[in-house]
Design a protein around this motif. Sequence first.
Motif, PDB file in Angstrom:
ATOM      1  N   ASP A  51       0.829  -1.199   0.000  1.00 20.18           N
ATOM      2  CA  ASP A  51       0.000   0.000   0.000  1.00 20.18           C
ATOM      3  C   ASP A  51       0.867   1.253   0.000  1.00 20.18           C
ATOM      4  N   MET A  52       1.932   1.250   0.797  1.00 20.04           N
ATOM      5  CA  MET A  52       2.832   2.406   0.845  1.00 20.04           C
ATOM      6  C   MET A  52       3.498   2.609  -0.504  1.00 20.04           C
ATOM      7  N   ALA A  53       3.950   1.532  -1.135  1.00 20.47           N
ATOM      8  CA  ALA A  53       4.613   1.634  -2.431  1.00 20.47           C
ATOM      9  C   ALA A  53       3.650   2.103  -3.500  1.00 20.47           C
ATOM     10  N   ALA A  54       2.399   1.652  -3.455  1.00 19.66           N
ATOM     11  CA  ALA A  54       1.413   2.045  -4.450  1.00 19.66           C
ATOM     12  C   ALA A  54       1.146   3.541  -4.391  1.00 19.66           C
ATOM     13  N   GLN A  55       1.262   4.126  -3.202  1.00 20.69           N
ATOM     14  CA  GLN A  55       1.045   5.553  -3.057  1.00 20.69           C
ATOM     15  C   GLN A  55       2.279   6.357  -3.444  1.00 20.69           C
ATOM     16  N   GLY A  56       3.396   5.701  -3.762  1.00 20.72           N
ATOM     17  CA  GLY A  56       4.600   6.398  -4.207  1.00 20.72           C
ATOM     18  C   GLY A  56       5.318   7.128  -3.084  1.00 20.72           C
ATOM     19  N   ARG A  57       5.132   6.730  -1.795  1.00 23.86           N
ATOM     20  CA  ARG A  57       5.785   7.419  -0.694  1.00 23.86           C
ATOM     21  C   ARG A  57       6.802   6.550  -0.021  1.00 23.86           C
ATOM     22  N   GLY A  58       7.097   5.392  -0.590  1.00 24.48           N
ATOM     23  CA  GLY A  58       7.858   4.411   0.177  1.00 24.48           C
ATOM     24  C   GLY A  58       9.314   4.737   0.366  1.00 24.48           C
ATOM     25  N   ALA A  97      12.405   3.850  -8.549  1.00 22.12           N
ATOM     26  CA  ALA A  97      12.791   5.246  -8.307  1.00 22.12           C
ATOM     27  C   ALA A  97      11.812   6.229  -8.936  1.00 22.12           C
ATOM     28  N   ALA A  98      11.358   5.959 -10.138  1.00 15.48           N
ATOM     29  CA  ALA A  98      10.430   6.874 -10.807  1.00 15.48           C
ATOM     30  C   ALA A  98       9.086   6.963 -10.089  1.00 15.48           C
ATOM     31  N   ARG A  99       8.799   5.987  -9.236  1.00 16.48           N
ATOM     32  CA  ARG A  99       7.554   6.005  -8.444  1.00 16.48           C
ATOM     33  C   ARG A  99       7.786   6.637  -7.074  1.00 16.48           C
ATOM     34  N   ASN A 100       8.945   7.239  -6.903  1.00 16.36           N
ATOM     35  CA  ASN A 100       9.299   7.910  -5.649  1.00 16.36           C
ATOM     36  C   ASN A 100       9.450   6.927  -4.485  1.00 16.36           C
ATOM     37  N   VAL A 101       9.898   5.718  -4.798  1.00 13.84           N
ATOM     38  CA  VAL A 101      10.204   4.729  -3.776  1.00 13.84           C
ATOM     39  C   VAL A 101      11.723   4.653  -3.681  1.00 13.84           C
ATOM     40  N   ARG A 102      12.234   4.961  -2.505  1.00 13.42           N
ATOM     41  CA  ARG A 102      13.686   4.908  -2.285  1.00 13.42           C
ATOM     42  C   ARG A 102      14.015   3.654  -1.500  1.00 13.42           C
ATOM     43  N   VAL A 103      15.098   2.984  -1.904  1.00 10.19           N
ATOM     44  CA  VAL A 103      15.548   1.780  -1.209  1.00 10.19           C
ATOM     45  C   VAL A 103      17.031   1.955  -0.910  1.00 10.19           C
ATOM     46  N   ASN A 104      17.374   1.908   0.353  1.00  8.26           N
ATOM     47  CA  ASN A 104      18.756   2.076   0.785  1.00  8.26           C
ATOM     48  C   ASN A 104      19.111   0.993   1.795  1.00  8.26           C
ATOM     49  N   ALA A 105      20.383   0.914   2.098  1.00 15.53           N
ATOM     50  CA  ALA A 105      20.849  -0.069   3.082  1.00 15.53           C
ATOM     51  C   ALA A 105      21.821   0.594   4.048  1.00 15.53           C
ATOM     52  N   ILE A 106      21.970  -0.039   5.173  1.00 12.59           N
ATOM     53  CA  ILE A 106      22.976   0.343   6.163  1.00 12.59           C
ATOM     54  C   ILE A 106      23.876  -0.867   6.352  1.00 12.59           C
ATOM     55  N   ALA A 107      25.185  -0.628   6.366  1.00 10.40           N
ATOM     56  CA  ALA A 107      26.153  -1.700   6.586  1.00 10.40           C
ATOM     57  C   ALA A 107      26.844  -1.464   7.924  1.00 10.40           C
ATOM     58  N   PRO A 108      26.296  -2.025   9.007  1.00  9.91           N
ATOM     59  CA  PRO A 108      26.956  -1.875  10.297  1.00  9.91           C
ATOM     60  C   PRO A 108      28.225  -2.731  10.361  1.00  9.91           C
ATOM     61  N   GLY A 109      29.196  -2.241  11.111  1.00 12.98           N
ATOM     62  CA  GLY A 109      30.371  -3.031  11.444  1.00 12.98           C
ATOM     63  C   GLY A 109      30.123  -3.685  12.788  1.00 12.98           C
TER      64      GLY A 109
END
Length: 182
Positions: A51-58, A97-109
């Motif tokens: 639902d969040m992704a469909a709204q383009g806010r994810g 990305a064009a749907r305004n969905v950003r996907v990132n990662a964190i790499a903890p040590g």
Amino acid sequence: MGRLENKVAVITGAGRGIGAAIARAFARDWRACFAVDRDGVWHGCRAVLPDMAAQGRGSIVNIASTHSFQIIPGCFPYPVAKHGVIGLTRAPGIEYAARNVRVNAIAPGYIETQLAHDEWNRAADPAAARAATLALSPMKRIGRPEEVAMTAVFLSSDEAPFINASCITVDGGRSVLYHAAL
């Protein structure tokens, strides 16, 4: 009113360690925060994310590891899985990305979690094992779960609108150093 007050967060793996710290950090600022762990079942996660992704806010934040970039002998298959997390960050980050969905990662040590303590305690001399870990850290300390959580909140907020398909390393600089074989 927090900086994330109109957002909803879904955190998986929130039972302990980094996941629990992330859940606590999000609960302080978010309008709604749903925390899930394999020991506690909440089936609403799958319904909320599409639902969040469909709204383009994810904004999706994956937890990778510094093992995502280095192969350390004796750690197989963990680095293989964490390399996969980077792929599961970059591919959808570009795809959506064009749907305004950003996907990132964190790499903890090294982060001071129960898993780190368990690893040190398996050594013949746990205090020496912990001291060896500290000696390899440029900051001469171990990271705290809350420091990873702050990064997750930042990446999920409107303060990071143009960060996408990226991975932020949270390790006090350790992964930058060259380490001779121990």
